[in-house]
Design a protein around this motif. Structure first.
Motif, PDB file in Angstrom:
ATOM      1  N   TYR A 519       0.836  -1.199   0.000  1.00 39.74           N
ATOM      2  CA  TYR A 519       0.000   0.000   0.000  1.00 39.74           C
ATOM      3  C   TYR A 519       0.875   1.255   0.000  1.00 39.74           C
ATOM      4  O   TYR A 519       0.735   2.136  -0.855  1.00 39.74           O
ATOM      5  CB  TYR A 519      -0.914   0.007   1.228  1.00 39.74           C
ATOM      6  N   LEU A 520       1.781   1.329   0.976  1.00 40.61           N
ATOM      7  CA  LEU A 520       2.632   2.510   1.105  1.00 40.61           C
ATOM      8  C   LEU A 520       3.633   2.589  -0.037  1.00 40.61           C
ATOM      9  O   LEU A 520       3.883   3.676  -0.581  1.00 40.61           O
ATOM     10  CB  LEU A 520       3.361   2.471   2.448  1.00 40.61           C
ATOM     11  N   TYR A 521       4.197   1.462  -0.425  1.00 42.64           N
ATOM     12  CA  TYR A 521       5.217   1.450  -1.479  1.00 42.64           C
ATOM     13  C   TYR A 521       4.638   1.968  -2.794  1.00 42.64           C
ATOM     14  O   TYR A 521       5.303   2.730  -3.523  1.00 42.64           O
ATOM     15  CB  TYR A 521       5.748   0.029  -1.652  1.00 42.64           C
ATOM     16  N   THR A 522       3.410   1.591  -3.106  1.00 37.07           N
ATOM     17  CA  THR A 522       2.776   2.079  -4.337  1.00 37.07           C
ATOM     18  C   THR A 522       2.614   3.584  -4.303  1.00 37.07           C
ATOM     19  O   THR A 522       2.864   4.270  -5.306  1.00 37.07           O
ATOM     20  CB  THR A 522       1.404   1.403  -4.528  1.00 37.07           C
ATOM     21  N   CYS A 523       2.196   4.121  -3.170  1.00 39.60           N
ATOM     22  CA  CYS A 523       2.041   5.575  -3.041  1.00 39.60           C
ATOM     23  C   CYS A 523       3.349   6.300  -3.319  1.00 39.60           C
ATOM     24  O   CYS A 523       3.368   7.365  -3.932  1.00 39.60           O
ATOM     25  CB  CYS A 523       1.548   5.936  -1.636  1.00 39.60           C
TER      26      CYS A 523
END
Length: 628
Positions: A519-523
């Protein structure tokens, strides 16, 4: 005059250059740019006297990133998230198919190999169709060979023996089945005879549930932006309770599937919106931890399913207990406030101010900022708009972006495919390990409990690792470890069940780290202008993985290790591809496609020289602006 001359001279020859490197000049944090930029923002009111940005995020600097008010809301909202984990995995025992054979009435004697008895129930726990049928004799003297989906009547048998070479009349079971009730007293399979030619109906329950999860995420995610987060949280939590109890009283299979589909929609809707809700009530300093640990509540739900399944062996009682265990949330969810972000976005400034005052009072903080101070325009932050305004030129209209912009170049296309693959394998592996845990051997209830329990430390390890060694160096090894664990499960001797269980838990631990991190990595991998598209499309691939997962688990009927083989190969390949992604730890969020594409690249000498030149230009502008 000096200032005007410098600005005109700078603007004319260098405007194209400045526009092309606006991300480096006007969005950098360098000492050369910051004073000039801050003076511009102070003139427009987007900075206060201390030079702090006047954005909604300032709320948390003043009210605390995770004080009493936010903590109470967070734990209450996350408590209901356990219901999502409960309903997602409840089907493990709802649709469990026990051992069974065709049945005939008035059985008096039973033969199975060299064993003899007087009741079918004695042999059902150990019955295996590969070892031959069960032979029974009835009170009328008839002898039957009973298999799972057929019964053969012996014609004129001589004596009662296991072997028979004479003629037989084969018949269908015609809804007459005997089930092993030593583990499961009642499931929907035993109540509605979902075996043999109807066996596919039982296997369709979990895929249709996951389809509801996909649709619910789309529907309620959009509705939450339209009508508010709190209304959706209240509606979905109420429906979770209502539909959950209604499932227990469904009179037939088709009502059961429809109600479970609706339950999946509202459970998915709650899970999607609660992520947004807790994110908008917690500050940036704790946002990674608070969002990651919503997954932990989901894992607790899995453990509740295992414990309830062990204690309650009748499916409709089991369903009622699972649906009511989070019902206390309904008594206080109507007191939840709307998020300040949503209130300000909708222009409800008075409600937002009342909320901020209430938070300040509850947290015991002297709060001085007003909502109006947080609503000053910040369009001056965009370097292009600033230069265009100074030049007397209108800003360029904003370009409408689509999902095709995720594939704007070969580099971005490769990145998008890899990210989508991580989303897919994260979801596929998560549910294959969870749903397939009951087939590992040993105690199925303990296995499922452990599947939920290993998630809790995985999120702690993931949070620490991603902030210390980096996102890529956490995600890639986690996927590689999951792949290796799956392959090792295949080579473990069947009689060493404990080793297979340990390897499966290791795989679930690793895949949970990758799943929580993505989730965070995609952002961080995508720029502001397409960040929502990237996360949304990745989430869609995640739902596709969850729909495929049950079918993958059912491949165990073909070969018991086939699901692990598929997940292991995919996880290993995708883990290797993840090593090619750029690291984002310590990097600022990008705002343009050019910046995002440049992530992971070493700056060239040409770009470095251009950056120095532009910095000198801004320094000159800064110095001239300071002159009287």
């Amino acid at each position: 005059m000096g200032t005007l001359c410098v600005r005109v001279c700078v603007r004319a020859p260098l405007l194209p250059s400045l526009l092309s490197v606006k991300a480096r000049v006007y969005h950098s944090g360098s000492a050369a740019v910051r004073p000039w930029r801050e003076r511009q923002q102070r003139r427009t009111g987007s900075l206060d006297a201390q030079g702090k940005k006047m954005t909604v995020e300032r709320i948390f600097d003043e009210l605390g990133h995770f004080k009493r008010f936010q903590a109470c809301l967070y734990f209450a909202a996350v408590f209901q998230a356990t219901a999502c984990g409960i309903h997602y995995l409840a089907s493990v025992f709802l649709v469990e198919t026990p051992n069974f054979v065709c049945s005939v009435p008035n059985v008096t004697d039973v033969l199975y190999g060299n064993l003899t008895g007087s009741s079918l129930d004695e042999f059902l726990p150990s019955f295996d169709s590969k070892n031959g049928p069960v032979v029974v004799r009835t009170a009328d003297g008839e002898q039957w060979e009973l298999s799972r989906c057929r019964a053969a009547l012996r014609i004129k048998p001589i004596g009662f023996t296991y072997e028979f070479d004479g003629n037989k009349t084969v018949r269908a079971c015609d809804k007459n089945f005997a089930y092993d009730r030593s583990e499961i007293q009642q499931s929907i399979v035993t109540d509605w005879d979902l075996v043999c030619e109807k066996g596919w109906l039982a296997k369709l329950c979990q895929p249709t549930f996951m389809l509801g999860v996909l649709i619910g995420a789309l529907v309620f995610g959009d509705l939450a932006d339209r009508v508010g987060r709190v209304k959706i949280l209240m509606f979905t939590s109420l429906c979770q309770f209502g539909f959950g109890v209604a499932v227990a009283f469904s009179g037939n299979y088709y009502f059961f599937v429809v109600l479970r589909f609706l339950l999946a929609m509202v459970s998915s809707g709650y899970l999607v919106v609660v992520f947004v809700y807790v994110t908008e009530f917690t500050g940036i300093k704790v946002r990674t931890w608070t969002s990651m640990h919503v997954h932990a509540a989901f894992a607790v739900g899995i453990m509740v399913v295992a414990l309830t399944g062990y204690l309650v062996r009748v499916w409709w009682i089991y369903q009622i207990i699972l649906s009511t265990c989070t019902s206390p949330f309904l008594f206080f969810c109507w007191k939840f406030p709307e998020t300040p972000f949503y209130l300000m976005a909708k222009g409800r400034h008075k409600d937002a101010q009342n909320l901020l005052d209430k938070i300040a009072q509850f947290n015991g903080i002297d709060y001085r900022l007003k909502v109006e101070e947080l609503l000053e325009p910040e369009d001056k932050e965009n370097g292009t708009a600033l230069l265009a305004e100074e030049a007397g030129q209108p800003s360029q209209p904003e370009k409408k972006l689509s999902i095709l912009d995720l594939f704007g170049s070969w580099r971005m296309a490769g990145r998008t495919c890899t990210v989508w693959a991580i989303w897919f394998i994260g979801s596929l592996g998560y549910y294959v390990f969870s749903l397939g845990s009951v087939n590992l051997g040993g105690n199925q209830y303990v296995n499922l409990f452990l599947v939920g329990a290993v998630e809790l430390p995985s999120y702690l390890v993931g949070c620490f690792a991603m902030d210390r060694i980096g996102r890529k160096k956490t995600c890639a090894p986690a996927l590689l470890l999951a792949g290796v664990a799956c392959i090792l499960i295949i080579v473990v001797p069947p009689d060493i069940e404990i080793l297979a269980i340990v390897l499966s838990m290791t795989g679930k631990f690793a895949i949970a780290i990758a799943f929580g991190l993505i989730y965070l990595y995609t952002c961080e991998l995508y720029p502001t202008i397409i960040r929502s598209l990237a996360v949304g499309s990745g989430s869609m691939m995640c739902r596709v993985g969850s729909v495929v997962a049950p079918f993958c688990v059912y491949l165990a009927d073909v070969w018991v290790y086939l699901p692990q083989l598929i997940v292991g190969i995919l996880a290993f390949i995708i883990g290797v591809l993840t090593l090619m992604l750029p690291e984002t730890l310590g990097k600022p969020l990008t705002t343009t496609l050019e910046e995002a594409e440049a992530l992971g690249r070493e700056p060239s000498k040409k770009n470095s020289a251009l950056g120095h030149k532009d910095a000198e230009v801004v320094l000159e502008m800064n110095q001239n602006e300071a002159k009287p």
